[in-house]
Motif scaffolding. Structure first.
Motif, mmCIF file in Angstrom:
data_model
loop_
_atom_site.group_PDB
_atom_site.id
_atom_site.type_symbol
_atom_site.label_atom_id
_atom_site.label_comp_id
_atom_site.label_asym_id
_atom_site.label_seq_id
_atom_site.Cartn_x
_atom_site.Cartn_y
_atom_site.Cartn_z
ATOM 1 N N ARG A 189 0.897 -1.170 0.127
ATOM 2 C CA ARG A 189 0.094 0.178 0.016
ATOM 3 C C ARG A 189 0.963 1.271 0.048
ATOM 4 N NH1 ARG A 189 -2.871 -3.824 -0.476
ATOM 5 N NH2 ARG A 189 -4.793 -4.085 0.629
ATOM 6 N N HIS A 191 0.502 5.818 -0.614
ATOM 7 C CA HIS A 191 -0.405 7.180 -0.866
ATOM 8 C C HIS A 191 0.479 7.917 -1.994
ATOM 9 C CE1 HIS A 191 -2.615 5.989 2.629
ATOM 10 N NE2 HIS A 191 -3.798 6.161 1.932
ATOM 11 N N SER A 192 -0.109 8.493 -2.993
ATOM 12 C CA SER A 192 0.278 9.758 -3.593
ATOM 13 C C SER A 192 -0.597 10.709 -3.950
ATOM 14 C CB SER A 192 0.935 9.268 -5.040
ATOM 15 O OG SER A 192 1.657 10.077 -5.539
ATOM 16 N N THR A 193 -0.389 11.655 -4.744
ATOM 17 C CA THR A 193 -1.412 12.786 -5.114
ATOM 18 C C THR A 193 -1.669 12.778 -6.552
ATOM 19 O OG1 THR A 193 0.316 14.359 -4.924
ATOM 20 C CG2 THR A 193 -1.143 14.387 -3.199
ATOM 21 N N VAL A 213 -5.283 13.082 -2.739
ATOM 22 C CA VAL A 213 -4.735 11.851 -2.353
ATOM 23 C C VAL A 213 -5.382 10.562 -2.639
ATOM 24 C CG1 VAL A 213 -3.895 10.590 -0.248
ATOM 25 C CG2 VAL A 213 -4.059 13.194 -0.080
ATOM 26 N N VAL A 214 -4.335 9.495 -3.121
ATOM 27 C CA VAL A 214 -4.896 8.315 -3.623
ATOM 28 C C VAL A 214 -4.105 7.266 -3.017
ATOM 29 C CG1 VAL A 214 -4.999 6.944 -5.777
ATOM 30 C CG2 VAL A 214 -5.368 9.205 -5.968
ATOM 31 N N GLU A 215 -4.909 6.176 -2.574
ATOM 32 C CA GLU A 215 -4.226 4.990 -2.038
ATOM 33 C C GLU A 215 -3.968 3.972 -3.108
ATOM 34 O OE1 GLU A 215 -4.021 2.427 1.916
ATOM 35 O OE2 GLU A 215 -6.112 2.387 0.997
ATOM 36 N N THR A 222 -7.087 1.475 -8.327
ATOM 37 C CA THR A 222 -5.941 2.623 -8.225
ATOM 38 C C THR A 222 -4.626 1.893 -7.917
ATOM 39 O OG1 THR A 222 -6.568 2.701 -5.821
ATOM 40 C CG2 THR A 222 -7.469 4.247 -7.027
ATOM 41 N N ARG A 249 8.680 7.271 2.645
ATOM 42 C CA ARG A 249 8.422 8.214 1.590
ATOM 43 C C ARG A 249 9.521 8.107 0.543
ATOM 44 N NH1 ARG A 249 8.711 13.678 4.459
ATOM 45 N NH2 ARG A 249 8.001 14.374 2.599
ATOM 46 N N ASP A 264 3.648 7.034 2.878
ATOM 47 C CA ASP A 264 3.102 5.806 3.404
ATOM 48 C C ASP A 264 3.005 4.624 2.985
ATOM 49 O OD1 ASP A 264 1.964 8.093 5.198
ATOM 50 O OD2 ASP A 264 0.337 8.408 3.834
#
Length: 312
Positions: A189, A191-193, A213-215, A222, A249, A264
């Motif tokens: 898993r 996260h990014s934008t 924010v996208v998981e 996604t 990160r 994350d």
């Protein structure tokens, strides 16, 4: 169109119909545009220690080979009906040290999918390498843009992912998409934008500093976030990749251009618990295209650089 079909082959499951997948993307990030931004990297961190060469220029010492299936076309099948090659054959015809452009480099044939995994357990580092494409591509991607990858925070068992790779985060190396973020393994898993870019195939998500924010979860709508833009040089030229990693990160930089940021990074256990992923090995993929890698260097860092939007 060529690039579209290359990305489709990366998906372990069939892509949703275009309109349906586009609506899914808009539901995730709303109306945020995914048009390419012109980004720059700032405040590059100084090394916090001595650099280390991960390729000695003479051998594949400290690099462990692993090969997937003899027929790569079965890689994503639920039941491939065959066992991966693993370390069950001489891999000198798949991975070797050769001289190209007057300098030693790691040669990856690409015909059989798999990877070279470096033995070092890395954390909080700046990794720099150069790559360029060779002349050959192989089935089932011989008519598609070249595809490979730099995988980091590698952990788990050899062949745990589709019998071919180990769980990790991917700094994609693919014509038109170098720097794209991909989760390798269903338990990964991050996260990014991102914003929606209808010009992309599913999941239609392109990295933006001002995106939503996208998981990212492999096997879901996604499953990746595309690079901010294509910063790769023409085929035949050497490209420089910089990967900055601090804890969970990372920032992906292609030829001096920042194209993605991920945070994350984590592993999800069977009970749903989340463990931050802050270290691991690196893998150089073999995935259908002859590729050269050289000048592979890592140095410790204590902070990440910043990504800033260039103002015209």
């Amino acid at each position: 169109m060529m690039r579209t079909w290359a990305l489709l082959l990366l998906l372990p499951a069939a892509a949703a119909p275009a309109q349906e997948s586009l609506e899914q993307a808009r539901a995730v990030v709303g109306g945020t545009s995914g048009a390419p931004q012109r980004l720059m990297v700032a405040d590059i961190p100084p090394p916090a220690g001595r650099p280390r060469m991960l390729f000695d220029g003479h051998s594949l010492r400290e690099w462990q080979p692993w090969l997937g299936y003899a027929d790569p076309s079965i890689t994503y099948k639920a039941d491939p009906g065959a066992a991966p090659i693993g370390t069950g054959r001489d891999t000198s015809g798949d991975f070797a040290v050769r001289t190209v452009d007057g300098e030693p480099a790691i040669w990856i044939r690409g015909e059989t999918w798999g990877s070279l995994v470096h033995t070092a357990d890395l954390r909080d580092y700046h990794l720099r390498l150069q790559f360029k494409w060779g002349a050959r591509t192989y089935a089932p991607r011989q008519a598609l843009p070249q595809n490979n990858g730099l995988l980091y925070h590698t952990h788990g068992r050899p062949g745990e992912v589709f019998g071919t790779w180990r769980p990790s985060a991917e700094f994609e190396i693919m014509r038109g998409s170098t720097g794209m973020i991909v989760m390798v393994g269903r338990q990964m898993r991050a996260h990014s934008t991102a914003g929606v870019d209808p010009a992309l195939i599913a999941p239609h998500l392109r990295f933006r500093t001002d995106g939503r924010v996208v998981e990212m979860v492999n096997g879901t709508p996604t499953w990746n976030v595309e690079a901010a833009r294509d910063a790769e040089k023409p085929v035949g030229e050497w490209n420089t990749l910089d990967l900055y990693v601090l804890g969970d990160r990372a920032i992906h930089v292609v030829n001096g251009v920042p194209v993605a940021e991920v945070r994350d990074l984590a592993v999800i256990a069977a009970d749903g618990s989340r463990t931050p992923l802050t270290h691991g090995q690196i893998q150089l993929q073999s995935e259908g295209a002859e590729t050269w890698f050289r000048r592979i260097m890592v140095e410790p860092i204590s902070r990440l650089p910043r990504i800033v939007v260039a103002r015209d």
